[in-house]
Design a protein around this motif. Sequence first.
Motif, PDB file in Angstrom:
ATOM      1  N   UNK A  18       0.855  -1.195   0.000  1.00  0.00           N
ATOM      2  CA  UNK A  18       0.000   0.000   0.000  1.00  0.00           C
ATOM      3  C   UNK A  18       0.889   1.243   0.000  1.00  0.00           C
ATOM      4  N   UNK A  19       1.455   1.610  -1.144  1.00  0.00           N
ATOM      5  CA  UNK A  19       2.375   2.752  -1.190  1.00  0.00           C
ATOM      6  C   UNK A  19       1.675   4.100  -1.128  1.00  0.00           C
ATOM      7  N   UNK A  20       0.345   4.086  -1.260  1.00  0.00           N
ATOM      8  CA  UNK A  20      -0.422   5.340  -1.222  1.00  0.00           C
ATOM      9  C   UNK A  20      -1.844   5.013  -0.786  1.00  0.00           C
ATOM     10  N   UNK A  21      -2.599   6.075  -0.487  1.00  0.00           N
ATOM     11  CA  UNK A  21      -3.992   5.898  -0.068  1.00  0.00           C
ATOM     12  C   UNK A  21      -4.794   5.202  -1.163  1.00  0.00           C
ATOM     13  N   UNK A 113      -7.479   4.387   4.818  1.00  0.00           N
ATOM     14  CA  UNK A 113      -6.497   5.358   4.321  1.00  0.00           C
ATOM     15  C   UNK A 113      -5.743   6.013   5.478  1.00  0.00           C
ATOM     16  N   UNK A 114      -6.433   6.257   6.587  1.00  0.00           N
ATOM     17  CA  UNK A 114      -5.730   6.757   7.778  1.00  0.00           C
ATOM     18  C   UNK A 114      -4.698   5.724   8.236  1.00  0.00           C
ATOM     19  N   UNK A 115      -5.093   4.453   8.216  1.00  0.00           N
ATOM     20  CA  UNK A 115      -4.193   3.384   8.624  1.00  0.00           C
ATOM     21  C   UNK A 115      -2.967   3.313   7.714  1.00  0.00           C
ATOM     22  N   UNK A 116      -3.208   3.400   6.436  1.00  0.00           N
ATOM     23  CA  UNK A 116      -2.103   3.372   5.463  1.00  0.00           C
ATOM     24  C   UNK A 116      -1.180   4.572   5.677  1.00  0.00           C
ATOM     25  N   UNK A 117      -1.758   5.744   5.883  1.00  0.00           N
ATOM     26  CA  UNK A 117      -0.942   6.951   6.082  1.00  0.00           C
ATOM     27  C   UNK A 117      -0.113   6.879   7.354  1.00  0.00           C
ATOM     28  N   UNK A 118      -0.689   6.305   8.419  1.00  0.00           N
ATOM     29  CA  UNK A 118       0.071   6.126   9.660  1.00  0.00           C
ATOM     30  C   UNK A 118       1.233   5.174   9.410  1.00  0.00           C
ATOM     31  N   UNK A 119       0.973   4.086   8.689  1.00  0.00           N
ATOM     32  CA  UNK A 119       2.036   3.121   8.394  1.00  0.00           C
ATOM     33  C   UNK A 119       3.136   3.756   7.547  1.00  0.00           C
ATOM     34  N   UNK A 123       6.902   4.187   8.827  1.00  0.00           N
ATOM     35  CA  UNK A 123       7.972   3.559   8.061  1.00  0.00           C
ATOM     36  C   UNK A 123       9.106   4.556   7.817  1.00  0.00           C
ATOM     37  N   UNK A 124       8.752   5.808   7.589  1.00  0.00           N
ATOM     38  CA  UNK A 124       9.757   6.852   7.381  1.00  0.00           C
ATOM     39  C   UNK A 124      10.424   7.283   8.678  1.00  0.00           C
ATOM     40  N   UNK A 125       9.627   7.339   9.744  1.00  0.00           N
ATOM     41  CA  UNK A 125      10.136   7.830  11.027  1.00  0.00           C
ATOM     42  C   UNK A 125       9.530   6.978  12.133  1.00  0.00           C
TER      43      UNK A 125
END
Length: 440
Positions: A18-21, A113-119, A123-125
């Motif tokens: 899931x690289x994006x929403x 989408x909130x879940x994906x964005x949190x992940x 992943x970045x920080x």
Amino acid sequence: MEEEEEARCFLGRFVDEFPAALEEDSPLPVNPLSRKVSQEELHGESLELGLRLLAARNAPAGLSAVLCQAALSQLLQNDLSPFHCLQEAEADHKEEQKVVLLEALAVQRLFLNKLINVALAWHQNFPKLPPAPSRFLRCSVHAIKNTRRKMEDKHVALAEFNQLFGIQDGVERAYYAVFDGHGGVDAATYAATHLHVALSKQEALQSDASTAFKTAFKHTDDMFRGKAKRERLRSGTTGVTVLIQGQEMTVAWLGDSQALLVRKGQAVTLMDPHKPDREDEKQRIEDLGGCITFMGCWRVNGTYAVSRAIGDFDQKPYVSGDADCSITQLVGDEDYVLLACDGFFDAVKPSEVPHLVLDALQPPGDPEGGGEALLEQSEQVVGLRVAQQLVGHAKAAGSSDNITVIVVFLRPPEQLLAQDSTTGTAQATGDSTSQDAPQQ
């Protein structure tokens, strides 16, 4: 740290998938439980959806809990009015406040989408996550449809109770539940989705777990009444739940699903199931103007074979929605607590359980029972074989019902093989409070 590395590796795999929403018209990777949800139901249904999505991808349980909690917190900060759906007015003699319903598919897309964005952000920080429970409780679960046409049991095993609800009061909690539905699976699914959410919101949770549980059961029953009316559902469910909170274990139940404690190889009675022929239950039903009749088994007004349940609104208040509770102080000599539906206990006596568990713990090639071989394969054994063998024994003993068994080990299983395996049944005394009187 091994746990952190495991979490980082999972996040890497997840963001690759899931690289994006999710796009507006793309199918959801997991289907919501309902087509329409109330705003109160959104909490439980979103958490269930997120945990299901992550479990299917073998996410670490602790990471799943905090990911879902973070995503839900963000979702609830949104204006959800765009997801409101029109509701047909229904004639009713009582003026009821109209419940606002949300289109589940659309609002759950936003949650995912909130879940994906949190992940993606983690992943970045990678953040500092809440500490994992210091006492890891190994849990063995198995459930089968058996010879029944449908599987109407549901279960919950939630060692990460605090992490899922963002509770940070320093008291560790783990929650387990078995729900045995009848007349359909809807009530069992509902209880498995919402009861622990309702429990987490009780102010009395830490100071008075019995009151918290009773209020949560009643509230879940009231919530399901609204759904049952909207969707013309007629099902019901028994339920047995266990909350391990620090050194205190609370059992709360409705109906004939049961929990059993084993201490030093001895079965300890924690509760008395709610059946229509139980003398106090029979008296309660008759005092209300109902009756119990024998039709293959004792039934309330010739219908249900249990006297308390979530749902079964055509027979309320005879079939009561009031839970009973018992509390046991854990002193360290407890082996495990077993939760199961009546499909298990109708075929297996409580006194048989300790011996059956010890048999299931014996690794192949370790006839002496010393536990050395178990140490090497303990995760595999506890994760599968114990509950699986208990379920298989109940089926072989003649049970044709759905069967669900959860075994929560309160100390390492390999220690149990070193102790006296003599079986027996003892009534809980001393460090266990007596069961509450049934609600009138």
